[in-house]
Scaffold this motif. Structure first.
Motif, mmCIF file in Angstrom:
data_model
loop_
_atom_site.group_PDB
_atom_site.id
_atom_site.type_symbol
_atom_site.label_atom_id
_atom_site.label_comp_id
_atom_site.label_asym_id
_atom_site.label_seq_id
_atom_site.Cartn_x
_atom_site.Cartn_y
_atom_site.Cartn_z
ATOM 1 N N GLN A 84 9.758 6.116 -3.160
ATOM 2 C CA GLN A 84 10.534 5.693 -2.005
ATOM 3 C C GLN A 84 9.817 4.612 -1.207
ATOM 4 O O GLN A 84 10.464 3.741 -0.608
ATOM 5 N N ASP A 85 8.476 4.636 -1.188
ATOM 6 C CA ASP A 85 7.725 3.550 -0.560
ATOM 7 C C ASP A 85 8.165 2.194 -1.131
ATOM 8 O O ASP A 85 8.365 1.222 -0.401
ATOM 9 N N ILE A 86 8.279 2.144 -2.465
ATOM 10 C CA ILE A 86 8.596 0.890 -3.149
ATOM 11 C C ILE A 86 10.059 0.501 -2.933
ATOM 12 O O ILE A 86 10.372 -0.643 -2.567
ATOM 13 N N VAL A 87 10.962 1.455 -3.143
ATOM 14 C CA VAL A 87 12.386 1.185 -2.917
ATOM 15 C C VAL A 87 12.623 0.777 -1.475
ATOM 16 O O VAL A 87 13.354 -0.181 -1.182
ATOM 17 N N THR A 138 0.852 -1.184 0.000
ATOM 18 C CA THR A 138 0.000 0.000 0.000
ATOM 19 C C THR A 138 0.890 1.238 0.000
ATOM 20 O O THR A 138 1.773 1.375 0.857
ATOM 21 N N LEU A 139 0.661 2.129 -0.947
ATOM 22 C CA LEU A 139 1.426 3.367 -1.022
ATOM 23 C C LEU A 139 0.900 4.396 -0.020
ATOM 24 O O LEU A 139 -0.260 4.356 0.392
ATOM 25 N N SER A 140 1.762 5.326 0.346
ATOM 26 C CA SER A 140 1.400 6.361 1.312
ATOM 27 C C SER A 140 0.170 7.139 0.849
ATOM 28 O O SER A 140 0.050 7.508 -0.322
ATOM 29 N N GLN A 157 4.680 12.164 -5.543
ATOM 30 C CA GLN A 157 5.076 11.021 -6.367
ATOM 31 C C GLN A 157 6.374 10.379 -5.891
ATOM 32 O O GLN A 157 6.501 9.155 -5.863
ATOM 33 N N GLN A 158 7.336 11.203 -5.482
ATOM 34 C CA GLN A 158 8.601 10.634 -5.017
ATOM 35 C C GLN A 158 8.440 9.908 -3.678
ATOM 36 O O GLN A 158 9.218 9.014 -3.360
#
Length: 231
Positions: A54-57, A35-37, A49-50
């Motif tokens: 960073q959520d994914i990385v 789940t993204l922020s 977007q960044q």
């Protein structure tokens, strides 16, 4: 063992992958729906977007994953594409599921009439409001599936749609699969069509709508399994 990190599109969270993730796990894969922020259980955060990149990385690094297949659906193709180049040799493959792809210096809204979306974000206090059931019509979804999507959706952080992508090398250099869902249009956008000319990219068609994790979760899992096998 292949490690999948699954990221759903706008307004959705990790829950959207429940059925597809179960199929992948049954096939022996390690699966991490993310789940993204600002979405689902993380809703309310004014993420950019960044932040999503960073959520994914950060998830890949936190779990110490290697041999990773990053999967981005719809909007999530934009942060997933950026994250794919940032995780370096941890990446096995990136899969775009009927997705937008990042273009350096351009936003998710670039290339299509975006005034209504921008106006909706402004009226929604910085968030793109949830869609109604009518938005999901004619996409191979049952009434029950549509009701589930609508009920589980949350407003989407608007800045993620209006901030530009940042790429440091051509996306065509990444090993990639593009899954085109044919009920959402026979052909991908021109930027995707150009990327598909790369020898490192392949196209796979699915005869379903834009949300295959709901309409054809088992078939989508098979596509992801086969994509991972190509390295």
């Amino acid at each position: 063992m292949t490690h999948f990190v699954l990221v759903a599109g706008a307004r959705l969270g990790a829950w959207a992958w429940d059925e597809t993730a179960a199929e992948l796990r049954a096939a022996g894969h390690d699966v991490h729906p993310l789940t993204l922020s600002g979405l689902a259980e993380k809703q309310g955060v004014l993420a950019g977007q960044q932040t999503h990149v960073q959520d994914i990385v950060g998830e890949v690094e936190r779990l110490g994953l290697r041999d990773v297949v990053l999967v981005g659906h719809s909007y999530a193709g934009v942060p997933v594409g950026q994250a794919a180049e940032r995780i370096g040799d941890r990446l096995r493959r990136v899969v775009f599921v009927d997705a937008n792809v990042p273009v350096d210096g351009e936003t998710f809204l670039s290339g299509w009439p975006s005034d209504p979306v921008r106006e909706a974000i402004a009226a929604g206090g910085g968030f793109w409001p949830r869609a109604t059931a009518a938005y999901y019509a004619d996409q191979d979804l049952t009434d029950e599936q549509i009701a589930r999507i609508v009920a589980g959706s949350t407003p989407h952080p608007g800045a993620t749609l209006t901030e530009p992508a940042v790429l440091t090398r051509p996306l065509s250099e990444l090993p990639a699969t593009y899954v085109k869902c044919l009920l959402d249009g026979d052909e991908p956008r021109p930027v995707v069509a150009e990327l598909l000319e790369s020898e490192r990219w392949e196209r796979v068609d699915m005869d379903t709508g834009h949300w295959p994790m709901f309409s054809q979760p088992r078939e989508l899992a098979r596509v992801l399994h086969e994509s991972a096998a190509k390295g």
